[in-house]
Write a protein that holds these residues in place. Structure first.
Motif, PDB file in Angstrom:
ATOM      1  N   SER A   1       0.871  -1.302   0.159  1.00 46.60           N
ATOM      2  CA  SER A   1      -0.217  -0.091  -0.076  1.00 46.60           C
ATOM      3  C   SER A   1       0.894   1.305   0.021  1.00 46.60           C
ATOM      4  N   VAL A   2       0.163   2.338  -0.504  1.00 44.47           N
ATOM      5  CA  VAL A   2       0.859   3.728  -0.271  1.00 44.47           C
ATOM      6  C   VAL A   2      -0.031   4.529   0.413  1.00 44.47           C
ATOM      7  N   ASN A   3       0.506   5.077   1.513  1.00 45.91           N
ATOM      8  CA  ASN A   3      -0.589   5.689   2.253  1.00 45.91           C
ATOM      9  C   ASN A   3       0.101   7.247   2.695  1.00 45.91           C
ATOM     10  N   LYS A   4      -0.564   8.331   3.303  1.00 45.29           N
ATOM     11  CA  LYS A   4       0.072   9.527   3.465  1.00 45.29           C
ATOM     12  C   LYS A   4      -0.675   9.974   4.767  1.00 45.29           C
TER      13      LYS A   4
ATOM     14  N   PHE B   1       4.610  10.401   3.321  1.00 48.54           N
ATOM     15  CA  PHE B   1       4.153   9.250   2.656  1.00 48.54           C
ATOM     16  C   PHE B   1       4.898   8.137   3.099  1.00 48.54           C
ATOM     17  N   PHE B   2       4.051   6.883   3.062  1.00 49.41           N
ATOM     18  CA  PHE B   2       4.711   5.591   3.843  1.00 49.41           C
ATOM     19  C   PHE B   2       4.112   4.580   2.506  1.00 49.41           C
ATOM     20  N   ILE B   3       5.140   3.710   2.244  1.00 52.04           N
ATOM     21  CA  ILE B   3       5.054   2.715   1.337  1.00 52.04           C
ATOM     22  C   ILE B   3       5.225   1.417   2.230  1.00 52.04           C
TER      23      ILE B   3
ATOM     24  N   GLU C   1       6.239  13.742  -3.038  1.00 49.53           N
ATOM     25  CA  GLU C   1       5.731  12.924  -4.173  1.00 49.53           C
ATOM     26  C   GLU C   1       7.119  12.732  -4.816  1.00 49.53           C
ATOM     27  N   ASN C   2       8.079  13.861  -5.197  1.00 45.19           N
ATOM     28  CA  ASN C   2       9.105  13.824  -5.463  1.00 45.19           C
ATOM     29  C   ASN C   2      10.138  12.759  -5.192  1.00 45.19           C
TER      30      ASN C   2
ATOM     31  N   ASP D   1      12.793   7.415  -4.671  1.00 45.23           N
ATOM     32  CA  ASP D   1      13.866   7.065  -3.728  1.00 45.23           C
ATOM     33  C   ASP D   1      13.389   5.906  -2.682  1.00 45.23           C
ATOM     34  N   ALA D   2      12.232   6.403  -2.255  1.00 41.98           N
ATOM     35  CA  ALA D   2      11.489   5.412  -1.437  1.00 41.98           C
ATOM     36  C   ALA D   2      11.327   4.056  -1.875  1.00 41.98           C
TER      37      ALA D   2
END
Length: 607
Positions: free
Chosen positions: A402-405, A410-412, A435-436, A440-441
């Protein structure tokens, strides 16, 4: 002629030396960095970048990326004697969980005099997340310009124009939770007296610094105390300074301010991705007039998370391992555009393929096979569904996540599922502030998945070896638990859902629990025709636990009072109905809720 030379140059040199000693702390004593400069030197308890090399080597353990910083400084702009400048370069290289090493070079120069320092530093974790220690070794050099006066002065002709020596600093950093940090430094605990020029004594005195900082999300206030030698004599003075640093929510811009006994200061930072431009300004409160203050500019660049040597070793290991066939499910999203989740999924797919370890099924081929098998993908986000799909696609493992905020962070979250056994093999989490930085994440997630996955492969025992090992060691059964949706008070319900997901992932990552996923939980409750809406009490959680055949249930809440967030969690034994353990954690920003969830998971595991 000699008298004329003496009358011409002697006052200049004397004024210059007095200027350095009284107003500009020499390169040996002046620590590097535009960021600390803008906070009046309040950095001993913060020290989380390349500047830690000279400020507090114990803080190097906080540097998690290979970084380099270039600095230029112009002291006391506008003074009549204005041809003075200094420059610095520093490099920090993380070595994993052990710590970080660093190196630097500092130069202070004028027309008549210069000082240079080569620094080698190391910071090591002694008690992770609590105590780190550091040492900085310095090679020191001073030189005087050879001119018409120094060429005939007996002091220089007898003693020479340059001297070298050494010095050692010791440092410590203590962290109390995620908020409070304390830094302690003893400068020049060992130093040589070889810098003396003839009868002019030059031995660096022992100085002491201590600092306290509070990391309140994007706002970091701090104080600094220093007990330092005055003008290299026998007199010591106590200095005090206070400073603040504030970052914008997207972590692209920071402003700073500070004030001390001798100066006031200000500064700012702007980030261009992995490149940061820093500026610091300081103005003396006494002792000097007619100056436009001192100015310092720096550029710091971040290169990556692992050393080339480490990557090379892992690449050798990867080449020896047969590629594993995997496919990626589309990542789910919370508080962000679903289109971003699709982009992140593609980035992960590309990164995993580029590791050389995986044979990754392309999205177009995956869609084609699913269409041929007439598989219904709508709502397929659970591990069970991923396993079913993996069998259809003939994959060995499936990646779901999941991708959350939360706030500006932001968390992946990602997890690898073995298609044959149905077990979750690996989990990984990465965070960023823009988001940029999601690309890298994704690289961070990939490196974590590889790191965890390679270790077992390096020493994978044979089937016979596994059987013998299982006879020797009793199997530790993981406890089956489920996590109820966290309740919220004065907090957006979507934030509570993200917190629930973070708790679920962190509890699984402890290795102690088999955690039922949200999608599977909803599916089972739907089959049982159980209405979970409004199910917030412990009694209801016990009833759900019995239906799901769980050993324990986790009930939690996320609340906000003023600017403080509080997470409370409790584990309930389904059979007895008793509370087995409770835990709480606090933070001051939505950005820090992820750290609070890690803290909760750690507390729930310790019993």
């Amino acid at each position: 002629m000699r008298d004329k030379l003496r009358s011409t140059y002697f006052p200049v040199i004397i004024i210059a030396l007095l200027f350095f000693a009284g107003n500009v702390r020499a390169a040996f004593e002046e620590n590097a960095g535009a960021r600390p400069f803008g906070m009046a030197g309040v950095f001993t308890a913060i020290a989380d970048d390349c500047n830690a090399i000279s400020w507090n080597a114990a803080g190097l353990v906080l540097v998690d990326k290979t970084s380099i910083e270039l600095i230029f400084s112009k002291p006391f702009l506008g003074m009549d004697y204005d041809n003075i400048y200094s420059g610095d370069v520093s490099l920090a290289l993380p070595l994993g969980s052990v710590g970080t090493v660093g190196a630097g070079y500092q130069l202070l120069k004028s027309d008549v005099y210069s000082e240079s320092t080569i620094l080698l530093a190391a910071g090591v974790n002694v008690f992770k997340d609590f105590l780190s220690l550091g040492l900085t070794g310095k090679w020191l050099g001073i030189s005087y310009t050879q001119n018409d006066y120094t060429g005939i002065d007996p002091l220089f002709t007898a003693a020479g124009y340059s001297k070298t020596g050494y010095s050692v600093d010791a440092a410590a950093m203590l962290k109390f939770g995620k908020t409070v940090s304390v830094g302690l430094v003893a400068e020049n605990i060992m130093s040589s007296d070889s810098l003396a020029l003839g009868t002019l004594a030059y031995k660096l005195p022992v100085n002491y610094r201590g600092g306290l900082a509070l990391r309140l999300g994007d706002f970091v206030p701090g104080i600094e105390l220093s007990y330092r030698n005055k003008d290299m004599g026998n007199e010591y003075v106590l200095d005090f300074a206070g400073g603040i640093e504030w970052w914008t929510g997207d972590r692209t811009t920071a402003i700073r301010a500070g004030a001390g006994v001798r100066e006031i200061s200000a500064g700012l930072t702007y980030m261009f991705g992995d490149i940061g431009i820093n500026y610091g300004f300081s103005y003396p409160l006494s002792g000097l007039s007619g100056t436009f203050g001192s100015h310092r500019v720096s550029m710091n660049v971040v290169f990556g998370r692992t050393s080339a040597l480490k990557n090379a070793e892992e690449s050798k290991t990867i080449r020896k391992i047969n590629k594993m066939k995997i496919a990626l499910m589309d990542l789910t999203s919370q508080n962000i555009d679903p289109g971003i989740a699709l982009v992140v999924t593609d980035l992960l797919r590309n990164n995993l393929f580029n590791t050389g370890r995986y044979s990754v099924l392309e999205r177009a081929n995956m869609d084609k096979l699913i269409k041929e098998q007439q598989f219904q993908m709508s709502g397929c986000s659970s591990t069970e569904c991923a396993i079913e799909l993996g069998k259809i696609l003939n994959m060995q493992e499936m990646l779901v996540g999941s991708v959350n905020k939360l706030g500006s962070k932001f968390f992946i979250n990602a997890r690898m599922v073995d298609v044959e056994s149905g077990e979750i093999m690996i989990t990984a989490t990465a965070e960023c502030y823009s988001e940029n930085d999601l690309a890298d994440a994704c690289k961070d997630i990939t490196s974590k998945l590889i790191k965890i996955d390679i270790e077992p492969a390096k020493a994978a025992p044979s089937k016979k070896g596994k059987e013998e090992e299982s006879k020797k060691q009793p199997q530790t059964l993981k406890m089956k638990i489920a996590v109820m949706d966290a309740q919220s008070q004065n907090v957006n319900p979507s934030v509570a859902l993200v917190v629930t997901e973070l708790l679920r992932n962190n509890l699984f990552s402890t290795g102690k629990y088999l955690v039922l996923e949200r999608a599977n939980m909803d599916k089972l409750l739907k089959e049982q025709r159980f209405q979970s809406s409004g199910c917030t009490t412990t009694e209801c959680a016990i009833e759900v636990g019995k239906l799901l055949n769980m050993k324990e249930m986790v009930v939690s809440s996320v609340n906000k009072l003023g600017s403080k967030y509080m997470i409370s969690a409790r584990m309930v034994d389904v059979e007895s109905g008793e509370l087995t353990i409770t835990a709480t954690a606090e933070c001051y920003s939505e950005n820090d809720l992820s750290d609070a969830c890690k803290e909760i998971a750690g507390k729930l595991t310790k019993r």
